[in-house]
Design an enzyme around this catalytic site. Structure first.
Site, mmCIF file in Angstrom:
data_model
loop_
_atom_site.group_PDB
_atom_site.id
_atom_site.type_symbol
_atom_site.label_atom_id
_atom_site.label_comp_id
_atom_site.label_asym_id
_atom_site.label_seq_id
_atom_site.Cartn_x
_atom_site.Cartn_y
_atom_site.Cartn_z
ATOM 1 C CG ASP A 38 -18.482 -40.236 6.770
ATOM 2 O OD1 ASP A 38 -17.216 -40.030 6.435
ATOM 3 O OD2 ASP A 38 -18.966 -41.281 6.407
ATOM 4 C CE1 TYR A 66 -19.094 -45.240 13.487
ATOM 5 C CE2 TYR A 66 -18.031 -47.456 13.450
ATOM 6 C CZ TYR A 66 -17.941 -46.004 13.347
ATOM 7 O OH TYR A 66 -16.729 -45.787 12.826
ATOM 8 C CG ASP A 80 -23.668 -40.298 3.070
ATOM 9 O OD1 ASP A 80 -24.059 -40.056 2.226
ATOM 10 O OD2 ASP A 80 -22.582 -40.042 3.851
ATOM 11 N NE ARG A 172 -19.721 -42.902 4.206
ATOM 12 C CZ ARG A 172 -18.393 -42.400 3.441
ATOM 13 N NH1 ARG A 172 -18.927 -41.953 2.208
ATOM 14 N NH2 ARG A 172 -17.340 -42.180 3.497
#
Length: 299
Positions: A38, A66, A80, A172
């Site tokens: 993203d 992540y 987000d 997310r």
């Protein structure tokens, strides 16, 4: 030019923006990426160049890791920090232990609804295009696997985390769903991808570093050594006769690799010429040919 490189994607750019910049820097049209990040996110973005774009099929299901932060207190329409709040901000009174207990509910194989602002398609149309028009976005839950998910710290309304997930998992959605369960709303405040398959942050370079390397003709330190690719497949170095057979689509006999389903075939130390698959006994046939003689590419 045939290569794989890892860009440390900066925030604010789409993955396609990065691809376009690399095309201009390398003056190479055939560039693709191995997994969208993203615009908000930073970190590992593997890019395949030239004939090595054909390797993308082997990376569609690789796991990713992540690090990031979750902001509790209100949700957003994009799940987000770039989205619009969907509820007024609330005071959050939840302890680190409570967050860690909650995180445990998201480990393993879970049902997850993708964010409305995502590339998932509804009757052939990406969900984000419908969401931007304020049209109804009805995405169905899908099974995803969260292999590791640890809350590291919490301070006020923000918690930091580390995660290792299978392909197709949206962090997310994890953040949003945690907020729903607490009852205060939440969204992903920041995200940094630290690995994709065998590629890690230590392998990555900035766009600026790539630009300098190309201008000074020092790209060997930027491009991933082909021997490091697809470590799950054994390697074989072909002699001239074997390489010629592979390049022209003919089968080769590899008795020392009779237990392997697929192998990487090299000519010399750096030239990856094919991924071969076992067809019978010790007989292998090229599944994809990556380098043909005289620059000719064989499909």
């Amino acid at each position: 030019m045939n290569a794989i490189l890892i860009i440390d994607k900066p925030g604010g750019l789409t993955s396609h923006d990065v691809v376009n910049r690399v095309r201009r820097i390398l003056q190479e049209r055939s560039v693709g990426h191995l997994g969208t990040l993203d615009p908000l996110a930073t970190g590992v973005l593997p890019l395949v160049v030239g004939n090595l774009t054909r390797l993308a099929q082997f990376y569609t299901s690789c796991e990713k890791t992540y690090e990031g932060t979750i902001r509790f207190g209100f949700a957003t329409d994009t799940y987000d920090a770039e989205g619009e709040p969907t509820n007024p901000a609330q005071e959050v009174a939840v302890s680190l232990d409570q967050l860690r207990q909650l995180a445990s509910r998201f480990r393993g194989i879970i049902e997850q609804t993708p964010p409305p602002f995502s590339a998932k398609k509804i009757q052939g149309v990406p969900a984000y295009k419908l969401a931007r028009k304020h049209a109804e976005v009805a995405l169905k839950p899908v099974q995803v696997e969260v292999k590791e998910f640890e809350i590291l710290e919490s301070a006020g309304c923000v918690a930091s985390f580390r995660a290792r997930v299978a392909s197709g998992t949206y962090m997310r959605s994890v953040a949003h769903d945690m907020g729903q369960l607490i009852g205060c709303g939440a969204h992903l405040a920041s995200l940094r991808r630290t690995s994709v398959g065998e590629f890690e942050l230590a392998d990555s370079h900035t766009l600026e570093e790539l630009d300098v390397a190309v201008k000074t003709d020092e790209t060997n330190d930027i491009f991933i050594h082909p021997r490091k690719l697809l470590p799950q497949f054994p390697s074989v170095t072909a002699n001239e006769e074997m390489a010629a057979r592979i390049r022209t689509g003919r089968p080769v006999n590899l008795p020392e690799l009779s237990q392997s389903r697929m192998v990487k075939v090299f000519a010399g130390q750096r030239e990856l010429i094919a991924i071969a698959t076992r067809v019978a006994g010790t007989l292998f046939h090229a599944k994809i040919v990556l380098a043909a003689e005289s620059g000719r590419v064989i499909a």
